[in-house]
Design an enzyme around this catalytic site. Structure first.
Site, short mmCIF file in Angstrom:
data_model
loop_
_atom_site.label_atom_id
_atom_site.label_comp_id
_atom_site.label_asym_id
_atom_site.label_seq_id
_atom_site.Cartn_x
_atom_site.Cartn_y
_atom_site.Cartn_z
N HIS A 171 0.87 -1.12 -0.10
CA HIS A 171 0.21 -0.01 -0.12
C HIS A 171 0.85 1.22 0.03
CE1 HIS A 171 0.67 -1.31 4.29
NE2 HIS A 171 0.69 0.13 4.47
N CYS A 219 0.80 1.62 12.81
CA CYS A 219 2.08 1.34 11.65
C CYS A 219 2.36 2.63 11.12
CB CYS A 219 1.74 0.38 10.72
SG CYS A 219 0.26 0.74 9.62
#
Length: 705
Positions: free
Chosen positions: A67, A191
């Site tokens: 991503h 994250c």
């Protein structure tokens, strides 16, 4: 908004066979572009590769979720790929990946689409859901499996909402608020991107705690802000805390609680272990400046602290080096401008050692270690202990500050503010000075002088070998450990000689060429030297790759590596040639970054340019020789076939070239304009092309419109 709103049927690829991680990402990005959510697929693909260099998105259990956020994304989107035979994705469990979802997110992401991505991440924790996706035979079945899982999740959320509404109704009727039960554990997950890992770790911890009969509340600190934020009363009543995060979060609110501190990936894959460790009576209690709760091995901790210090000296080294190099140019040197620039450069250069030491210490023990770290760097500079002394004293300052804080917290309670202001920095500075003066400075100075003398007095052959090895390492793994070690070596040795031009500048010059050559060579081969051997996509990227090469942006070569793993050899050979020649001519560079812009102020600039040109030519020739021949080039790769297979293929060979190029699914109905898929050759579908050519995998299933 639902998952199907982001996942276009055209962006689903079943039965793919990419040969590498790079090929999988390249192909997925192209499928993503079919949905029209990306304005510049190359820019978005590079953003994905940049994210992968930080840490792999291969989450284990056969799942990968590459991503990126990028200004090339016009609206949120998803793409998905099923790889029946698996592909190596550098997953944390070392197993191949079979199921991939790619996320495209605009820089300014909406909360609604982030909620959808969070739901997808949590659904993938369920093994039955993953099996249903892998078993899908058509794109329609694949999307239906997602719809069923999402509907079940909707029912679960509706039941929880109804339970909360009933509790609120009871409160209104009785006038007594319901008793709030405390949690055994509270946790935070985060994250860097705030997308998949954050929510998968939260879901994994919640599921495992439920199985173990343990109450838990998890705060998912994602891109759209905190979800399920921890309240002060939640923290106060909890027995322990789990922090599974790869970026900075507010952990001072957990002072006095037993804490397990780890990376977000551990939250995804080791939830039971983390929960048991947090509830263990021997789990360390978190205190300000405490490092005991951090769970990773010692070498990784030291490496992370070193990289923290290195990050902060890069802009200082670049500024000091460039200003001093400009001040020494012949037409500036004797002027007042030259004296002014040299003074500034020298002044900034004197900060390198203190800043390096200070931020190593800061990484170890927080703000209270800054004074001790600065002191260690100053002591290294005064004792001529060089960069080795600054490194050692930085670790000493961090360790001393940590010990001082632990002792003060244990024996001198109730005066935290006074000690943070006076005792911690004063004790840290004094103890660091004593240790540096009598323990670390002398051996550090000897070792630093040994390294500097070795480079200064080495014969030409030795210099060529050193330059070739370090430059080759720069292009060996594109952001991996070899690349980082090589670049760190160059930067540290450069810092050791700034603002003067010393032996470290020669090493930095070779390292920089090692990063410039790969994209320059790839673009040169694809655009000018042998365009017929490369795909149209690679040819189109040629000028862009060459531009990135001269700017020292090594990532420009990544699209060319998808064709075959052996293409990395071309990068290594070209880089090693350039690095070896640079050391042969004793070229030097005054800054750790800048590429072509630094060449006018380089030592022996003409020979430096010559080294770059020769290395790029060698690399380009290697790219041409090693590039697999594709359908687009007009020559199919040689594939060993049995006589039986050759006989079976004979009728197909007699058909027209257009019919022979069409790829269809044997199990699917005859292709129509709505279902036919053109299988592209080259880097955009290299894995699929090679797999189909070898006859090893079924062709890619068409996405039904």
């Amino acid at each position: 908004m639902r998952i199907r709103d982001l996942l276009d049927p055209q962006s689903v690829c079943l039965n793919a066979a990419p040969v590498s991680k790079e090929a999988a990402i390249t192909t997925l990005a192209d499928f993503m572009a079919k949905s029209g959510c990306i304005s510049d697929v190359d820019s978005y693909r590079e953003a994905v590769f940049e994210r992968e260099r930080k840490s792999s998105t291969g989450l284990g259990e056969g799942i990968a979720i590459p991503h990126a956020k990028s200004d090339a994304v016009t609206r949120p989107g998803l793409a998905s790929m099923v790889v029946p035979q698996g592909v190596d994705f550098d997953s944390i469990d070392g197993e191949p990946v079979h199921l991939l979802f790619m996320i495209a997110s605009p820089l300014q992401a909406s909360d609604s689409h982030l909620d959808v991505l969070a739901r997808l991440s949590t659904l993938l924790i369920n093994e039955d859901f993953r099996k249903s996706l892998l078993a899908a035979q058509t794109v329609t079945e694949y999307l239906d499996a997602i719809d069923r899982a999402e509907a079940a999740e909707d029912e679960k959320e509706a039941a929880e909402a109804a339970e909360q509404a009933a509790a609120q109704q009871a409160e209104q009727e009785t006038g007594e608020p319901p008793k709030k039960k405390g949690y055994d554990i509270v946790a935070v997950t985060a994250c860097p991107a705030g997308l998949s890992h954050t929510y998968m770790a939260a879901e994994a911890l919640e599921h495992k705690a439920k199985e173990m009969g343990i109450s838990i509340k998890v705060e998912a600190d994602g891109a759209a802000g905190n979800r399920n934020s921890l309240l002060p009363e939640d923290i106060a009543s909890a027995k322990a805390v789990i922090v599974a995060a790869d970026r900075a979060i507010d952990i001072d609110r957990f002072v006095g609680k037993r804490m397990v501190r780890t990376g977000v990936v551990d939250g995804v894959h080791r939830p039971e272990e983390l929960i048991k460790k947090a509830l263990d009576p021997n789990c360390p209690v978190y205190k300000i400046g405490s490092m005991a709760a951090e769970s990773s091995n010692l070498p990784m901790k030291l490496y992370r602290h070193l990289m923290s210090g290195l990050t902060y000296i890069l802009p200082l080294a670049a500024t000091a080096g460039i200003l001093s190099a400009v001040a020494r140019l012949e037409f500036v040197q004797s002027s007042s401008l030259g004296l002014f620039l040299d003074t500034i450069g020298y002044s900034i250069g004197t900060l390198l050692f203190p800043v390096l030491s200070a931020f190593i210490a800061f990484s170890m023990a927080g703000r209270m270690a800054l004074v001790a770290g600065f002191t260690g760097g100053v002591m290294a500079d005064m004792a001529s202990a060089g960069v080795i002394g600054a490194l050692l004293n930085g670790f000493v300052g961090g360790g001393v500050s940590f010990v001082v804080a632990r002792v003060a917290q244990r024996y001198l309670k109730g005066h935290d503010a006074m000690f943070a202001l006076l005792v911690y920095p004063l004790a840290g500075a004094v103890l660091t000075t004593l240790i540096a003066q009598f323990v670390t400075n002398l051996p550090a100075a000897l070792l630093d002088n040994l390294i500097t003398g070795f480079i200064s007095n080495a014969n030409t052959l030795t210099l060529v070998i050193v330059g070739a090895v370090l430059a080759g390492m720069m292009s060996a793994d594109m952001g991996g450990p070899f690349n980082k070690i090589s670049y760190a070596t160059g930067v540290l040795l450069l810092a050791d000689c700034l603002p003067e031009k010393g032996p470290g500048s020669m090493v930095m010059a070779a390292v920089m060429l090692g990063g410039m050559v790969p994209p320059l060579a790839a673009g040169l081969a694809a655009k000018l030297l042998a365009p017929h051997r490369f795909s149209q996509k690679e040819r189109d990227l040629g000028w862009q790759a060459m531009l990135k090469g001269i700017l020292f942006i090594t990532e420009g070569v990544i699209p060319y590596l998808a064709a075959a793993p052996r293409m990395r050899l071309a990068c290594i050979l070209g880089s090693a040639t350039a690095g070896g020649l640079s050391m042969f001519f004793r070229c030097g560079i005054a800054a750790p970054h800048g590429g072509v812009f630094l060449m006018p102020i380089a030592i022996n600039p003409l020979y430096y340019v010559l080294s770059l040109v020769v290395g790029a030519l060698v690399g380009a020739l290697c790219f041409t020789a090693l590039r697999p021949q594709t359908v687009e080039s007009g020559v199919m790769p040689r594939v060993k076939r049995s006589k039986k297979a050759a006989a079976a293929d004979a009728p197909a060979a007699a058909e027209s070239s257009a019919a022979a190029a069409a790829v269809t699914d044997e199990a699917a109905p005859a292709p129509t304009p709505a279902t036919a898929v053109e299988v592209a050759a080259g880097p955009t579908a290299a894995g699929v092309t090679e797999g189909a050519a070898a006859g090893a995998e079924p062709p890619v299933k068409a996405a039904q419109a």
